[in-house]
Design an enzyme around this catalytic site. Structure first.
Site, PDB file in Angstrom:
ATOM      1  N   GLY A   1     -39.082  -9.069 -16.413  1.00  0.00           N
ATOM      2  CA  GLY A   1     -38.351  -8.577 -17.579  1.00  0.00           C
ATOM      3  C   GLY A   1     -39.224  -8.632 -18.818  1.00  0.00           C
ATOM      4  O   GLY A   1     -40.246  -9.338 -18.846  1.00  0.00           O
TER       5      GLY A   1
ATOM      6  N   ASN B   1     -48.561 -17.164 -18.101  1.00  0.00           N
ATOM      7  CA  ASN B   1     -49.053 -16.059 -18.953  1.00  0.00           C
ATOM      8  C   ASN B   1     -50.541 -16.215 -19.300  1.00  0.00           C
ATOM      9  O   ASN B   1     -50.926 -16.138 -20.467  1.00  0.00           O
ATOM     10  CB  ASN B   1     -48.210 -15.939 -20.233  1.00  0.00           C
TER      11      ASN B   1
ATOM     12  N   ASP C   1     -48.437 -11.209 -12.479  1.00  0.00           N
ATOM     13  CA  ASP C   1     -47.664 -10.388 -13.416  1.00  0.00           C
ATOM     14  C   ASP C   1     -48.677  -9.491 -14.140  1.00  0.00           C
ATOM     15  O   ASP C   1     -48.943  -8.351 -13.709  1.00  0.00           O
ATOM     16  CB  ASP C   1     -46.883 -11.311 -14.376  1.00  0.00           C
TER      17      ASP C   1
ATOM     18  N   LYS D   1     -36.912 -20.247 -14.358  1.00  0.00           N
ATOM     19  CA  LYS D   1     -38.369 -20.113 -14.555  1.00  0.00           C
ATOM     20  C   LYS D   1     -38.734 -20.803 -15.855  1.00  0.00           C
ATOM     21  O   LYS D   1     -38.137 -20.527 -16.889  1.00  0.00           O
ATOM     22  CB  LYS D   1     -38.731 -18.630 -14.590  1.00  0.00           C
ATOM     23  N   LEU D   2     -39.690 -21.713 -15.780  1.00  0.00           N
ATOM     24  CA  LEU D   2     -40.146 -22.413 -16.980  1.00  0.00           C
ATOM     25  C   LEU D   2     -41.461 -21.819 -17.447  1.00  0.00           C
ATOM     26  O   LEU D   2     -42.403 -21.684 -16.662  1.00  0.00           O
ATOM     27  CB  LEU D   2     -40.359 -23.905 -16.692  1.00  0.00           C
ATOM     28  N   LYS D   3     -41.536 -21.469 -18.718  1.00  0.00           N
ATOM     29  CA  LYS D   3     -42.812 -21.072 -19.298  1.00  0.00           C
ATOM     30  C   LYS D   3     -43.661 -22.333 -19.449  1.00  0.00           C
ATOM     31  O   LYS D   3     -43.152 -23.378 -19.888  1.00  0.00           O
ATOM     32  CB  LYS D   3     -42.577 -20.434 -20.677  1.00  0.00           C
TER      33      LYS D   3
ATOM     34  N   SER E   1     -35.595 -16.891 -17.571  1.00  0.00           N
ATOM     35  CA  SER E   1     -36.892 -17.366 -18.025  1.00  0.00           C
ATOM     36  C   SER E   1     -36.675 -18.251 -19.249  1.00  0.00           C
ATOM     37  O   SER E   1     -36.132 -17.799 -20.257  1.00  0.00           O
ATOM     38  CB  SER E   1     -37.766 -16.154 -18.366  1.00  0.00           C
TER      39      SER E   1
ATOM     40  N   GLU F   1     -46.666 -18.170 -11.745  1.00  0.00           N
ATOM     41  CA  GLU F   1     -46.905 -16.796 -12.170  1.00  0.00           C
ATOM     42  C   GLU F   1     -48.106 -16.747 -13.120  1.00  0.00           C
ATOM     43  O   GLU F   1     -48.162 -17.504 -14.092  1.00  0.00           O
ATOM     44  CB  GLU F   1     -45.628 -16.296 -12.867  1.00  0.00           C
TER      45      GLU F   1
ATOM     46  N   ASP G   1     -44.298 -19.954 -15.226  1.00  0.00           N
ATOM     47  CA  ASP G   1     -45.067 -18.786 -15.679  1.00  0.00           C
ATOM     48  C   ASP G   1     -46.021 -19.231 -16.774  1.00  0.00           C
ATOM     49  O   ASP G   1     -45.589 -19.719 -17.821  1.00  0.00           O
ATOM     50  CB  ASP G   1     -44.104 -17.711 -16.213  1.00  0.00           C
TER      51      ASP G   1
ATOM     52  N   LYS H   1     -42.884  -5.191 -12.969  1.00  0.00           N
ATOM     53  CA  LYS H   1     -42.310  -4.754 -14.248  1.00  0.00           C
ATOM     54  C   LYS H   1     -42.627  -3.277 -14.398  1.00  0.00           C
ATOM     55  O   LYS H   1     -43.798  -2.904 -14.547  1.00  0.00           O
ATOM     56  CB  LYS H   1     -42.944  -5.508 -15.423  1.00  0.00           C
TER      57      LYS H   1
HETATM   58  O1  OSB Z   1     -44.383 -13.014 -18.691  1.00  0.00           O
HETATM   59  O2  OSB Z   1     -42.605 -12.553 -17.684  1.00  0.00           O
HETATM   60  C1  OSB Z   1     -43.231 -12.634 -18.731  1.00  0.00           C
HETATM   61  C2  OSB Z   1     -40.929 -11.876 -21.691  1.00  0.00           C
HETATM   62  C3  OSB Z   1     -41.761 -11.109 -22.480  1.00  0.00           C
HETATM   63  C4  OSB Z   1     -43.055 -10.882 -22.054  1.00  0.00           C
HETATM   64  C5  OSB Z   1     -43.505 -11.419 -20.852  1.00  0.00           C
HETATM   65  C6  OSB Z   1     -42.664 -12.179 -20.055  1.00  0.00           C
HETATM   66  C7  OSB Z   1     -41.363 -12.441 -20.506  1.00  0.00           C
HETATM   67  C8  OSB Z   1     -40.424 -13.297 -19.797  1.00  0.00           C
HETATM   68  C9  OSB Z   1     -38.951 -13.088 -20.032  1.00  0.00           C
HETATM   69  O3  OSB Z   1     -40.750 -14.199 -19.064  1.00  0.00           O
HETATM   70  C10 OSB Z   1     -38.373 -12.104 -19.071  1.00  0.00           C
HETATM   71  C11 OSB Z   1     -36.980 -11.645 -19.431  1.00  0.00           C
HETATM   72  O4  OSB Z   1     -36.050 -12.443 -19.331  1.00  0.00           O
HETATM   73  O5  OSB Z   1     -36.827 -10.465 -19.832  1.00  0.00           O
HETATM   74 MG    MG Z   2     -44.801 -13.304 -16.619  1.00  0.00          MG
END
Ligand code: OSB
Ligand code: MG
Length: 368
Positions: A291, A191, A239, A161-163, A135, A214, A189, A263
């Site tokens: 994660g 969020n 998620d 995976k790109l935020k 990520s 995501e 992702d 998760k």
């Molecule tokens: O949205 O998946 C998520 C990390 C912290 C909180 C939320 C997320 C994430 C990640 C990183 O995307 C996942 C990892 O490499 O542990």
């Molecule tokens: Mg996520």
């Protein structure tokens, strides 16, 4: 098995690089670990709650508080405790799934160590190694992002995976595709950073052949995700919205997602995570293991979960060195884009006492 006591341990783990998302920037992790001591064996649990309630409503101080006041007292004097009994014993207390998951994980680890059985065996793993994704956080510039992605591809990661967030979405995806081509498995992702009014904008991601997007919308907006799914071509993965097997079944039924990020912390534990896997498998919905920037303790259990048959997409189960210079266990090292599934009793890894001592900021012993 009966509990002798539970140790609450807080550790501070600096990240190797800042991790920026639409909900804030993490530069280090403030993590709650649980060590349960039982008449059979000891067990470890890692609470994935972040320091602030920005990813979800949970945060680490609250998790510690609810564990100390309510959750641990609810199981501490049980004469015949096992991991299956933890969920029902904690059910009277609403929410706090990350706190509950950490306690169930620690009890399950102790139970399995006592029996000489592994998480992988207990959960139903069918692989001895799992392909790993990574990520990648939001960066200050496209150039910086491309350098980071290049490093991860060179390291062998099977998926990027790109935020994303408004203002950092189409351009970074286009830049990564232009530079690295169509071959790398790529997903994004958000969020929860968008609303359904952004549907036309998000449809501009369609030409880039992403595996999935995501959690584009608010965690409670199942109907919005179902609407969005009818407008964009990129498959939707949830998620934050998925908090249980029941919410997973509901979201699938309503057409809100075609893929689920599992998760264990977010859903109350590894046993509920397995139930989500089962529900999704029954619906033909692929899952992958998410994660929360775990240490080697949580990572060991996540890798075991990711070895179940329905986990058909690479997870956010990256190698230790993607997160921490020094992990609290022997590091997980990427081999040909994969991590090995631990085979030893319980989670199959042991925290290193000297590292643990160095990163510990507080401990508390709750006697049985
Ligand atoms: O949205 O998946 C998520 C990390 C912290 C909180 C939320 C997320 C994430 C990640 C990183 O995307 C996942 C990892 O490499 O542990
Ligand atoms: Mg996520």
């Amino acid at each position: 098995m009966k509990l002798t006591g539970v140790e609450l341990r807080r550790i501070r783990m600096p990240l190797v690089a800042p991790f920026r998302t639409s909900f804030g920037t993490q530069t280090s992790r403030d993590i709650l670990l649980l060590r349960v001591v039982t008449t059979d064996a000891e067990g470890w649990g890692e609470c994935v709650a972040l320091a602030d309630p920005r990813y979800s409503s949970e945060y680490v101080d609250a998790a510690e508080d609810v564990l100390r006041r309510y959750l641990i007292p609810a199981i501490i004097d049980r004469p015949a405790l096992d991991a299956v009994a933890v969920g029902p014993a904690l059910a009277p207390f609403k929410g706090h799934r990350m706190a509950k998951a950490a306690l169930e994980m620690a009890v399950l680890d102790a139970e399995l160590r006592g029996q000489g059985r592994s998480f992988a065996r207990e959960l139903g793993a069918v692989r001895d190694r799992v392909p790993c994704g990574v990520s990648v956080g939001i960066m200050d510039s496209i150039g910086e992002l491309l350098d980071a992605v290049e490093g991860f591809l060179d390291a062998g990661y099977a998926r990027i995976k790109l935020k994303i967030e408004p203002g950092w979405d189409i351009a970074p995806v286009r830049a990564v595709r232009e530079r690295f081509g169509d071959a790398p498995l790529l997903q994004v992702d958000a969020n929860t950073a968008y609303t359904v009014a952004d549907a036309r904008h998000l449809a501009r991601l369609d030409p880039f052949d992403l595996l999935l997007i995501e959690q584009p919308l608010d965690e409670e907006d199942i109907r919005g995700h179902a609407e969005l799914a009818r407008i964009i071509r990129t498959p939707i993965c949830l998620d934050e919205s998925i908090t249980s097997a029941a919410t997973a079944a509901d979201a699938i039924r309503r057409g809100a997602c075609g893929i689920v990020n599992v998760k264990p912390g977010r859903v109350g534990g590894y046993l509920e995570a397995r139930r989500i896997h089962d529900v999704c498998a029954a619906h033909g919905v692929p899952v992958w293991c998410g994660g929360m920037l775990e240490t080697g303790i949580g990572r060991a259990a996540n890798v075991a979960l990711a070895a179940l048959p329905g986990f058909t997409l690479p997870g956010d189960t990256s190698a230790s060195d993607r997160y921490y210079r020094t992990d609290v266990t022997e590091p997980f090292v990427l081999d040909d884009g994969h991590l090995p599934v631990p085979t030893g009793p319980g989670i199959g890894v042991q925290p290193l006492a000297d590292v643990l001592a160095e990163v510990t900021t507080a401990t508390e012993w709750l006697p049985g």
